[in-house]
Structure formats: C-alpha cells, structure tokens
Design an enzyme around this catalytic site. Structure first.
Site, mmCIF file in Angstrom:
data_model
loop_
_atom_site.group_PDB
_atom_site.id
_atom_site.type_symbol
_atom_site.label_atom_id
_atom_site.label_comp_id
_atom_site.label_asym_id
_atom_site.label_seq_id
_atom_site.Cartn_x
_atom_site.Cartn_y
_atom_site.Cartn_z
ATOM 1 N N HIS A 140 38.337 -5.788 -9.134
ATOM 2 C CA HIS A 140 39.746 -6.151 -9.279
ATOM 3 C C HIS A 140 40.457 -5.245 -10.290
ATOM 4 O O HIS A 140 39.823 -4.538 -11.084
ATOM 5 C CB HIS A 140 39.877 -7.614 -9.712
ATOM 6 C CG HIS A 140 39.251 -7.874 -11.063
ATOM 7 N ND1 HIS A 140 39.863 -7.546 -12.251
ATOM 8 C CD2 HIS A 140 38.059 -8.421 -11.388
ATOM 9 C CE1 HIS A 140 39.086 -7.870 -13.261
ATOM 10 N NE2 HIS A 140 37.972 -8.408 -12.765
ATOM 11 N N GLU A 150 32.931 -14.479 -10.545
ATOM 12 C CA GLU A 150 32.262 -13.846 -11.679
ATOM 13 C C GLU A 150 31.304 -14.820 -12.359
ATOM 14 O O GLU A 150 31.369 -16.039 -12.145
ATOM 15 C CB GLU A 150 33.318 -13.344 -12.677
ATOM 16 C CG GLU A 150 32.781 -12.677 -13.949
ATOM 17 C CD GLU A 150 31.911 -11.450 -13.687
ATOM 18 O OE1 GLU A 150 30.804 -11.638 -13.148
ATOM 19 O OE2 GLU A 150 32.325 -10.328 -14.046
ATOM 20 N N ASP A 195 0.847 -1.180 0.000
ATOM 21 C CA ASP A 195 0.000 0.000 0.000
ATOM 22 C C ASP A 195 0.885 1.233 0.000
ATOM 23 O O ASP A 195 2.084 1.166 0.281
ATOM 24 C CB ASP A 195 -0.901 0.011 1.243
ATOM 25 C CG ASP A 195 -2.097 0.952 1.099
ATOM 26 O OD1 ASP A 195 -2.317 1.457 -0.023
ATOM 27 O OD2 ASP A 195 -2.794 1.178 2.098
ATOM 28 N N ASP A 212 -5.146 -2.858 -2.445
ATOM 29 C CA ASP A 212 -6.447 -2.194 -2.539
ATOM 30 C C ASP A 212 -6.443 -1.078 -3.571
ATOM 31 O O ASP A 212 -7.407 -0.323 -3.666
ATOM 32 C CB ASP A 212 -6.889 -1.671 -1.171
ATOM 33 C CG ASP A 212 -5.921 -0.657 -0.581
ATOM 34 O OD1 ASP A 212 -5.711 0.392 -1.207
ATOM 35 O OD2 ASP A 212 -5.371 -0.916 0.502
#
Length: 376
Positions: free
Chosen positions: A184, A258, A9, A74
């Site tokens: 790196h 990675e 909401d 709602d």
C-alpha cells in the site's frame, strides 16, 4: 495434517557435477503421499543436493501445516549434522544447515533418522528425475543457442513445452498463478516508522500519488485477471485504484491483513523495545512469540499460506494483483523461496513497491521481482 514423514535425497553426476534433489512428504501412515518436490540445481556436490532435498521437504511440510516431522534420509552426514552429533566443517554446508535449522524451529518437533538407500527409493527417483530434466533442459538450451548463432529456427523437443516450463532451474511444470504483490501507499504512521498493524490510518497525499502511479503502471502492464486486497483502508484504497485502472474485479480477503502488533501498535521500534525490552528481543528472534495482545509471525504465516492456496485454486494460470502489507508480502515471498523466517528481518520493502512471485500447479514456485519502485 499435524504429523508427517519426510524422505529426501540428492545426487550429483560427477560430485561435483549436474545435481538435483527430490523430497516426498507422507502422511503419518507412511502410505499417503501429501507432496513431492524435485529440482535440478546445476553443478553441485552430493552433500549440497542432499541438504537442498531436506530443505524442500521441510518447506513442503510447513506449507501443509504439519507440526511434527519425522525426517528419513540415507545421508548419514545430513542426519548426524542435523541431529547435532557431527560438526559442520565444510563452508558450503554451513548456510544450508542454518536454513534447515530455521525451518526446523517452525515445527513443534522434528526428528532425523538414517535409512538404507533401498528404503529411500521414492525420493531417490525424484532426484534422478530432476537431474534428467536438467540434462534435457541443457540440451534444449544449447540447441537454441546454436540455432540463434546460425540464424536458424530451432525446434524444441516434444518432451519440453516452452510455455509450460518454469524459468531458471526449478523444474516446475505447468502455467503458474502469478501474484503481483503491491504494498500500500504511504500513511502518517509509515512516515514516522511506527508499527502499523490493525490500525486504519488513511493514505497521505504522497500515498495517494504513489497509488495512482502504481495503478497506471499495472494498467499499462495488462493481462491481469483480478485484484485482491487486505480489508484495511490503506490497502483497500490502493487496491481500488488498481482495480479501477485495470477494469477488473476487486476481492477483499481478510487473510491478507497486516500482523496484529497488539500493544505495540503505533509505537516506534525503539519505543516498543523500551516498553518491553525482554519480550521485544525474544519476539525478534522467535516467530512463534506474539506481540503483547497481538499475533506471532507463525500465525501470520499460517493464514497467508491459506490465502496462497486459495489464490492458486481461484486463479489457475492467471495474473493477480495482491495488495497487502509488509509482513504478508514478505511471507508470500518466503513461501515462494522456501526459506526460513530470517527473510522477514532481512528484506526491505518500500511503500507502494511491487514484487512478483509465481506458484505452479505442481507445487513449485519462483520469485521474479522484489521491491520494484521504478514507476514511482
């Protein structure tokens, strides 16, 4: 947790006016609460706040590893627009809906159901708490500004602990685990802009120089509890330099490795696109599709989310250097921002660059820095 229920909401005291959202994630039994999110978002409309609640609920569901989500709101407008039955005409709604659809695409199935406001009381309460927090924060900010202007000391109300409230308007509470995300240094593959995943090229001479400069910067910064690193040598060499300069422990985490680019390892973008034109195009647009013989970005996100949880649990309220690669670092930023996978393609990170993300004990998060290379 494969199946969850999201109730969300948002509200605005003025429409537009001071606004906030709330979202709660329940287990499939609709009894056990798995996550709560709330945030004061400044001046906005009800509809913007409601969309922001939806985004927060979907992001929390993704962090929990959910695959099937039932959204109950709602807001007839949000439910109908996300179900595709109503067109989105207002310019402020379009980017929010796009963000929501990007999050939806990461699940196996998402359904949207309208419910009466009385059945959305939990999320409504969170949204009102967020707006209350925002009004209190504004009162404190105004008092501090007035005190500074008068040259007086200003007492912060007891309801707000200046050391425990997050920066900005997130409303997160507690001392965060701050992750200093260090990419790196340079390798031969990065010079040629080739896919460099599970391969193990060493740092170049320039890469080693970048690493030393980054380590010196971190040492000067101080107040760092530990260094954690991907097991790949280019990251590990970077991390060893940082840990040595800081004189702190080094921990190797396999989850920080990675992306596995599979058969595209060592290829340039153009070479991979030429080799597998259809697959490469689909891979760029769908994070669930893996590289041939490799890994999808959805799989990367799943393991990085596990790393994030572990780091917050291992180093509560502490600063930690995380040495990793482009995709894991972008994924941690994606989690902190609560955004979809498009960030992976739109954010540039330089070699040996630094980003900073904070993760709070109440589930909140913020990004403090992106792609800093000022020390290189």
């Amino acid at each position: 947790m494969s199946e969850v229920i999201v109730e969300a909401d948002g509200g605005s005291r003025g429409n537009p006016g001071p606004a906030g959202y709330g979202a709660v994630v329940f287990a499939a039994d609709h009894v056990r609460v798995l996550a709560e999110r709330k945030e004061y978002i400044g001046v906005a409309t009800n509809n913007v706040a409601e969309y922001r609640g939806l985004l927060a609920g979907l992001a929390a569901s993704a962090e929990l590893g959910a695959r099937v989500v039932t959204v109950r709101m709602d807001s007839k407008l949000v439910v109908e627009q996300m179900s595709g039955r109503w067109k989105i005409k207002h310019p402020s709604m379009i980017p929010l809906a796009e963000q929501a659809r990007a999050l939806v695409a990461g699940f196996d199935r998402v359904s949207f159901t309208w419910i009466p406001r009385a059945q959305n009381s939990h999320a409504d309460r969170l949204a009102n708490e967020a707006m209350d927090d925002g009004e209190l924060t504004g009162t404190v900010r105004d008092a501090v500004a007035a005190g500074h202007a008068a040259g007086d000391a200003v007492a912060v109300p007891k309801a707000v602990d200046a050391n425990k409230v997050s920066p900005g308007w997130t409303g997160a509470v507690g001392k965060p685990t701050r992750l200093l995300l260090l990419r790196h240094g340079q390798t031969a593959l990065s010079v040629e802009r080739r896919y460099s995943g599970r391969g193990n090229p060493p740092l170049t001479d320039l890469g080693r120089e970048q690493v030393e400069r980054a380590a010196k910067m971190l040492a000067a910064r101080g107040d760092i509890a530990a260094v954690v690193s991907s097991p790949l040598q280019r990251a590990r060499s970077t991390a060893e330099a940082a840990a040595g300069a800081l004189d702190v422990p080094l921990r190797i985490l396999d989850g920080l490795t990675e992306t596995d680019f599979g058969d595209w390892e060592g290829l340039t973008f153009a070479e991979a696109a030429q080799r597998d034109p259809l697959l490469h195009g689909d891979w760029l647009g769908d994070p669930s599709i893996p590289a041939p013989g490799g890994e999808s970005f959805d799989q990367v996100r799943e393991r990085i989310e596990g790393v994030r949880r572990d780091l917050v649990a291992l180093y509560p309220g502490q600063n930690v250097v995380v040495v990793s690669h482009v995709t894991p670092i972008k994924t941690l930023l994606q989690l902190a921002l609560g955004v979809g996978p498009s960030l992976l393609y739109r954010l540039h990170l330089d070699l040996a660059s630094l980003c900073v993300a904070e993760f709070y004990p109440d589930g909140g998060a913020s990004v403090r820095l992106v792609n800093d290379t000022s020390y290189l």
